[in-house]
Every structure is written in C-alpha cells, then in structure tokens.
Write an enzyme that holds these catalytic residues in place. Structure first.
Site, PDB file in Angstrom:
ATOM      1  N   ASP A 139      31.075  -0.031  47.676  1.00 29.09           N
ATOM      2  CA  ASP A 139      32.161  -0.502  46.838  1.00 29.09           C
ATOM      3  C   ASP A 139      33.294   0.528  46.957  1.00 29.09           C
ATOM      4  OD1 ASP A 139      33.497  -1.915  44.627  1.00 29.09           O
ATOM      5  OD2 ASP A 139      32.959  -0.137  43.469  1.00 29.09           O
ATOM      6  N   ASP A 170      36.672   0.800  44.434  1.00 29.54           N
ATOM      7  CA  ASP A 170      37.143   1.282  43.134  1.00 29.54           C
ATOM      8  C   ASP A 170      35.980   1.766  42.276  1.00 29.54           C
ATOM      9  OD1 ASP A 170      40.182   0.541  42.747  1.00 29.54           O
ATOM     10  OD2 ASP A 170      39.275  -1.164  43.769  1.00 29.54           O
ATOM     11  N   SER A 211      35.099  -4.665  48.443  1.00 28.68           N
ATOM     12  CA  SER A 211      35.746  -4.593  47.133  1.00 28.68           C
ATOM     13  C   SER A 211      35.912  -5.981  46.549  1.00 28.68           C
ATOM     14  CB  SER A 211      37.124  -3.933  47.269  1.00 28.68           C
ATOM     15  OG  SER A 211      37.848  -4.008  46.057  1.00 28.68           O
ATOM     16  N   ASN A 212      35.781  -6.092  45.233  1.00 33.04           N
ATOM     17  CA  ASN A 212      36.069  -7.351  44.553  1.00 33.04           C
ATOM     18  C   ASN A 212      37.538  -7.463  44.173  1.00 33.04           C
ATOM     19  OD1 ASN A 212      33.826  -8.955  44.593  1.00 33.04           O
ATOM     20  ND2 ASN A 212      33.204  -8.575  42.483  1.00 33.04           N
TER      21      ASN A 212
END
Length: 265
Positions: A12, A14, A45-46
């Site tokens: 991931d 952030d 990343s979302n």
C-alpha cells in the site's frame, strides 16, 4: 533477508510507504532490500484522485524509484474494469479530474447528464456538494450499476485523516435507498485479479503490506497472501484489537519488514 522469503511483495502507499508528503523512515531501504534480493515489488493504492504517473513521480522524489507499470490504483483498476465489463456504456462519475483522465485513457465514455447514465461510479471528490448528490440521485434507477472505486472511510494525511470515498457513497445510498453494487479497489476480487496480473507470480508466494485492516489486510487474506499490517497509518493497536480481520504479522512500520520476511512460508 532470505531471497526465498517471498516471490513478490505488494505495498500500500498512503500510510505505509509515506504519510502525506513524508516518506516513512526506512521505507526506501526496505524496498531496495527486496529488489536486491530478487523479490518482485508492486504498489497498490485505493486513492483514485491521482494517476499512476503521479504516484511514480512522488515515489521517485521520495527516493523510492518505481516505474508506472509497477503501480496500480483504484482509478486504473476501475477504468480497466469498466472498459471490460461495460463497453460502450456511458458512466456518470462522482470524482476528480485524474479519474476522468484514467477512464478516457481506457476508452470509457463518461457523461455529465444524469439522465444518460448507464453506470454510476463514485469516488473521493473534494468538491462533493448537494448539486453533486442530486445529480448522482438522478443518475441511478433500479437497474443502474452503482459502483465505487474504493470503500475507504478516510484517507491518511499529514496530521490526521480526511473523508474518503465511503462518505460520498453513504450520502448517495441514503438519498437513493440503493446499496452499493460493487467496490472495484481493495479488497475486492477485481483488485485481487489486478494484483495477480501486476505481480505475475502466485499470490500464495506474495506478501501484502498495508496500514488498513479492512482493505489491505482483508484483500491479502482473501487472496491467500501473507499479510503484514504496519502501524504507521490509520490502524492502531485499539483498532487491531477490535477487528475480526487478523493479519499474519504486525510491525510498527516497513522499516521492520525484514524482521518478519525470513519467517514467511
């Protein structure tokens, strides 16, 4: 670190590699160590308010060089999915310019007319207001697919968190009485499929490293990956204790990754 610890590691961004504009201490060394050991590294990343080249530029500026091809985010996953699953259909988008750009790059048609919407796609939108809510309300009828780029309630930033996509989704669900049909980013099967394509190795030989229990760790667990939760982002000890989702390993930050990788199956 043993080069047999894993074939691929998916990070991931952030809250895991960086928080806001600051690199998590030790993140660059952790990524460099994996690459030196021949382990494939990818980033997922979302966040759907940037395109992949922006993530690549940010990582490069922070001392973690990454080619755009090694990066996935919720915008690119959503665009690829819509191009595949809804070809030729018009998508009404609640979101920001980079998401529209990603959709256009994948040949996905968008519309600003709620009455012409075949699909509703919702993402984080800093300009979300009553007019946006009204348009989204009018874009959805009983048969309109109601999709979201990601399910995150908040996004970690320097000094705290800000509302993310789930806030917009919740408002639209409340107004329409409709429940979201599908999430496209983590932890969905759509994201798992994208991660499989990105890493190019069996997910059972891969590690998912992230700071969010309900997305990063949930996705990794579902996919059969080894999961490593870092406490440098949104999840703290209290949230971990209250969650039904259990990571395989918990570390303070990615700087401690080498303490668990040699023990991975």
């Amino acid at each position: 670190m043993s080069d047999e610890a894993a074939d691929g590691v998916l990070f991931d961004l952030d809250g895991t590699i960086y928080v806001g504009d600051a690199l998590v201490p030790g993140a660059a060394a952790a990524v460099d160590g994996l690459r030196a050991a021949g382990v494939g590294v990818g980033f997922l990343s979302n966040k759907a308010i940037e395109r992949r080249d922006a993530f690549a530029s940010k990582l490069d500026g922070l001392g973690v060089p990454a080619d755009e091809s090694a990066i996935l985010n919720a915008a690119s996953i959503a665009a690829s999915y819509l191009a595949r699953a809804h070809p030729g259909e018009s998508v009404f988008v609640v979101g920001e310019p980079p998401l529209f750009e990603e959709l256009a790059a994948h040949g996905v048609a968008t519309t600003t007319d709620p009455g012409r919407a075949d699909v509703l796609l919702v993402s984080m939108d800093h300009d979300f207001d009553y007019d946006t809510l009204t348009d989204a309300f009018n874009a959805v009828d009983e048969g309109t697919p109601f999709l979201a780029t990601n399910p995150d309630r908040t996004c970690p930033v320097a000094g705290g968190e800000v509302p993310d996509c789930a806030s917009m989704v919740g408002a639209i669900e409340g107004a329409t009485g409709r429940s979201l049909d599908r999430v496209l980013g983590k932890p969905s099967p759509v994201a798992v499929e994208a991660a499989t394509d990105l890493l190019g190795v069996p997910l059972a030989r891969c590690v998912m490293v992230g700071d969010r229990i309900e997305t990063d760790i949930e996705m990794g667990n579902r996919a059969g990956m080894t999961t490593v939760l870092v406490l440098s982002g949104v999840t703290d000890d209290a949230a971990l204790a209250a969650s039904d989702v259990e990571p395989d390993h918990v570390i303070d930050s990615v700087s401690d990754l080498d303490t668990v990788l040699p023990a991975l199956p």
